[in-house]
Structure formats: C-alpha cells, structure tokens
Write a protein that holds these residues in place. Structure first.
Motif, PDB file in Angstrom:
ATOM      1  N   THR A   7       4.999   5.043   4.702  1.00 30.59           N
ATOM      2  CA  THR A   7       4.106   4.356   5.629  1.00 30.59           C
ATOM      3  C   THR A   7       3.394   3.211   4.924  1.00 30.59           C
ATOM      4  N   ARG A   8       2.905   2.286   5.715  1.00 28.09           N
ATOM      5  CA  ARG A   8       2.149   1.156   5.171  1.00 28.09           C
ATOM      6  C   ARG A   8       0.905   1.647   4.429  1.00 28.09           C
ATOM      7  N   GLU A   9       0.209   2.645   4.992  1.00 27.05           N
ATOM      8  CA  GLU A   9      -0.993   3.172   4.355  1.00 27.05           C
ATOM      9  C   GLU A   9      -0.688   3.774   2.993  1.00 27.05           C
ATOM     10  N   GLU A  10       0.443   4.438   2.883  1.00 37.22           N
ATOM     11  CA  GLU A  10       0.823   5.035   1.600  1.00 37.22           C
ATOM     12  C   GLU A  10       1.108   3.943   0.574  1.00 37.22           C
ATOM     13  N   VAL A  11       1.735   2.877   1.013  1.00 37.69           N
ATOM     14  CA  VAL A  11       1.990   1.746   0.112  1.00 37.69           C
ATOM     15  C   VAL A  11       0.666   1.153  -0.373  1.00 37.69           C
ATOM     16  N   LEU A  12      -0.262   0.950   0.547  1.00 37.64           N
ATOM     17  CA  LEU A  12      -1.547   0.368   0.176  1.00 37.64           C
ATOM     18  C   LEU A  12      -2.354   1.308  -0.715  1.00 37.64           C
ATOM     19  N   ASP A  13      -2.307   2.604  -0.430  1.00 33.86           N
ATOM     20  CA  ASP A  13      -3.014   3.583  -1.272  1.00 33.86           C
ATOM     21  C   ASP A  13      -2.519   3.518  -2.708  1.00 33.86           C
ATOM     22  N   THR A  14      -1.208   3.499  -2.866  1.00 33.35           N
ATOM     23  CA  THR A  14      -0.621   3.488  -4.205  1.00 33.35           C
ATOM     24  C   THR A  14      -0.885   2.167  -4.907  1.00 33.35           C
ATOM     25  N   ALA A  15      -0.783   1.066  -4.166  1.00 32.19           N
ATOM     26  CA  ALA A  15      -1.064  -0.245  -4.750  1.00 32.19           C
ATOM     27  C   ALA A  15      -2.522  -0.341  -5.191  1.00 32.19           C
ATOM     28  N   ALA A  16      -3.434   0.165  -4.370  1.00 29.31           N
ATOM     29  CA  ALA A  16      -4.856   0.129  -4.720  1.00 29.31           C
ATOM     30  C   ALA A  16      -5.122   0.955  -5.966  1.00 29.31           C
ATOM     31  N   ALA A  17      -4.465   2.104  -6.085  1.00 31.56           N
ATOM     32  CA  ALA A  17      -4.648   2.956  -7.262  1.00 31.56           C
ATOM     33  C   ALA A  17      -4.165   2.240  -8.522  1.00 31.56           C
ATOM     34  N   GLY A  23      -5.574  -3.202 -13.110  1.00 30.77           N
ATOM     35  CA  GLY A  23      -5.843  -4.581 -12.745  1.00 30.77           C
ATOM     36  C   GLY A  23      -4.708  -5.174 -11.928  1.00 30.77           C
ATOM     37  N   PRO A  24      -4.964  -6.286 -11.226  1.00 33.71           N
ATOM     38  CA  PRO A  24      -3.953  -6.870 -10.335  1.00 33.71           C
ATOM     39  C   PRO A  24      -2.708  -7.381 -11.051  1.00 33.71           C
ATOM     40  N   ASP A  25      -2.838  -7.802 -12.305  1.00 36.16           N
ATOM     41  CA  ASP A  25      -1.663  -8.324 -13.020  1.00 36.16           C
ATOM     42  C   ASP A  25      -0.603  -7.247 -13.236  1.00 36.16           C
ATOM     43  N   ALA A  26      -1.039  -5.983 -13.259  1.00 38.70           N
ATOM     44  CA  ALA A  26      -0.091  -4.887 -13.482  1.00 38.70           C
ATOM     45  C   ALA A  26       0.635  -4.476 -12.208  1.00 38.70           C
ATOM     46  N   ARG A  30       8.214  -4.060  -8.204  1.00 38.65           N
ATOM     47  CA  ARG A  30       9.130  -3.100  -8.821  1.00 38.65           C
ATOM     48  C   ARG A  30       8.375  -1.856  -9.306  1.00 38.65           C
ATOM     49  N   LYS A  31       7.209  -2.071  -9.922  1.00 38.01           N
ATOM     50  CA  LYS A  31       6.422  -0.930 -10.398  1.00 38.01           C
ATOM     51  C   LYS A  31       5.904  -0.109  -9.220  1.00 38.01           C
ATOM     52  N   LEU A  32       5.484  -0.785  -8.185  1.00 35.38           N
ATOM     53  CA  LEU A  32       4.990  -0.094  -6.997  1.00 35.38           C
ATOM     54  C   LEU A  32       6.102   0.750  -6.368  1.00 35.38           C
TER      55      LEU A  32
END
Length: 214
Positions: A7-17, A23-26, A30-32
């Motif tokens: 889901t989109r929420e799961e993507v955002l949760d993982t990206a936020a974590a 930090g944003p540079d990491a 591909r890593k996500l």
C-alpha cells in the motif's frame, strides 16, 4: 519472491523510517524497495519518482504536526502542553522537518500549533498584539530549545567538560549550584520549567501603564 500486497501508506511509513534514521540522502528507490521486499517498479506505481516521494513525506510531516491536541485544565496548562507536544514532534523527526523547511513550508507546518495556541490565549483573556506576542514567544521558545538540544547532541566531546569547569570557587561559593551545573542536563525538565515560567509571565495581568519591553 516479491510481495504483491503493498500500500501507499506502507511505502511512506518505510520511507519515513529510513529518513528518520539515516537522513534523506540515504533514501533511494532501490533501498526502499529492498526494505519492503518488492520491486522498484512497485514503488513507482504507488508514489511516483523519488521527488514525488519526498514531497509526499513532507506533506505527511506537515499533517502530523497538525494533530497536536492541547491538554490541561487551564489555558496556561494547555499552552504548555502544546509547547511540549511541538517540541517532541520536532525532536522525533529532525530530517523530515528539515525537508519541510527546504521546501518553504515551515510556516504552514507551524500554523496548526499556532492556531491551538491562539485558542488558549483567547481563553486566557488576551487579544490583539498581546495574544500574538504569547503565540510567537512560545513558538520561538520551542524552536530555540530544540536547536540548542540538537547542537549539544552533535557537538564534539568537550574538554574540559562541564563537570571539570564547575567547582565551589567558580560558582560563587555555592557548592550545590556547582554540583547541579556539573551534572547532566535534564532537557525535558528544563524545557517544561522554562516554558511554564514564560507562559505564566506572559499571561500575568500587566500593571497600569505597562507595555512591551524596549
């Protein structure tokens, strides 16, 4: 095998974590995708490219800070509760808050907390310029305290340290003061004490002829 129920929420949760931790540079697509156990194309399907993903994280951060709710039996107590909640939110997501600032959305991010403060200041009987003064003073106190905390946390090891600098003779013959200043800072207690004193002073009735300080 790649997962399918994403889901989109799961993507955002993982990206936020990932951003909170590194930090944003990491944050790379591909890593996500690796964190989620899915294909990069699936990430693009849900959130678009990396810039769109960062924009979504910024919007989510702004929305999160809009959820601050005052608590307490008096306007002063509720103002302090808003200040404490705002500090906590800013401290928990420094990288995300920095992204909000870089995109020129800082004022919008603070607006819900400011509006909560306005309601409590009105409830305390203040209007106009005095009410605005309280709102801004509390906001500046929160932001300033958070910046000092962050700077202390990221500073190199100090030599001499506070424990080495404070002794009875350097504390005006006050050994209890020396011990207190040499001890680690209780940032939570210090913040609460300072913001309560600020709010009590700002909400206190002013004597006839009193005005803003020069």
């Amino acid at each position: 095998m790649a997962r399918t129920a994403l889901t989109r929420e799961e993507v955002l949760d993982t990206a936020a974590a990932l951003v909170k931790q590194h930090g944003p540079d990491a944050l790379t697509m591909r890593k996500l995708a690796a964190e989620l156990g899915t294909a990069v194309t699936s990430i693009y399907w849900h959130v678009g490219n990396r810039e769109s993903l960062l924009d979504a994280l910024v919007e989510r951060t702004v929305d999160d800070l809009a959820a601050i709710t005052p608590h307490g039996r008096t306007p002063a107590a509720r103002i302090v509760s808003v200040a404490r909640a705002l500090r906590r939110e800013l401290r928990e997501r420094p990288h995300l808050v920095a992204m909000v600032h870089e995109r020129g959305l800082t004022e919008r991010m603070f607006l819900p907390a400011q509006r909560a403060l306005v309601r409590e200041v009105h409830a305390a009987g203040l209007r106009g310029a005095r009410a605005a003064e309280v709102v801004r003073a509390v906001q500046f106190q929160v932001v300033g305290h958070v910046l000092v905390e962050r700077n202390r946390e990221r500073a190199p090891v100090q030599s001499p340290a506070e424990v080495d600098l404070w002794a009875t003779e350097t504390a005006g013959a006050d050994p209890a003061l020396a011990r207190a200043l040499a001890a680690p800072v209780d940032a939570d207690r210090l913040f609460t004490t300072s913001v309560r004193a600020l709010v009590d002073g700002l909400l206190a009735p002013r004597g006839e002829g009193a005005g803003s300080p020069d």
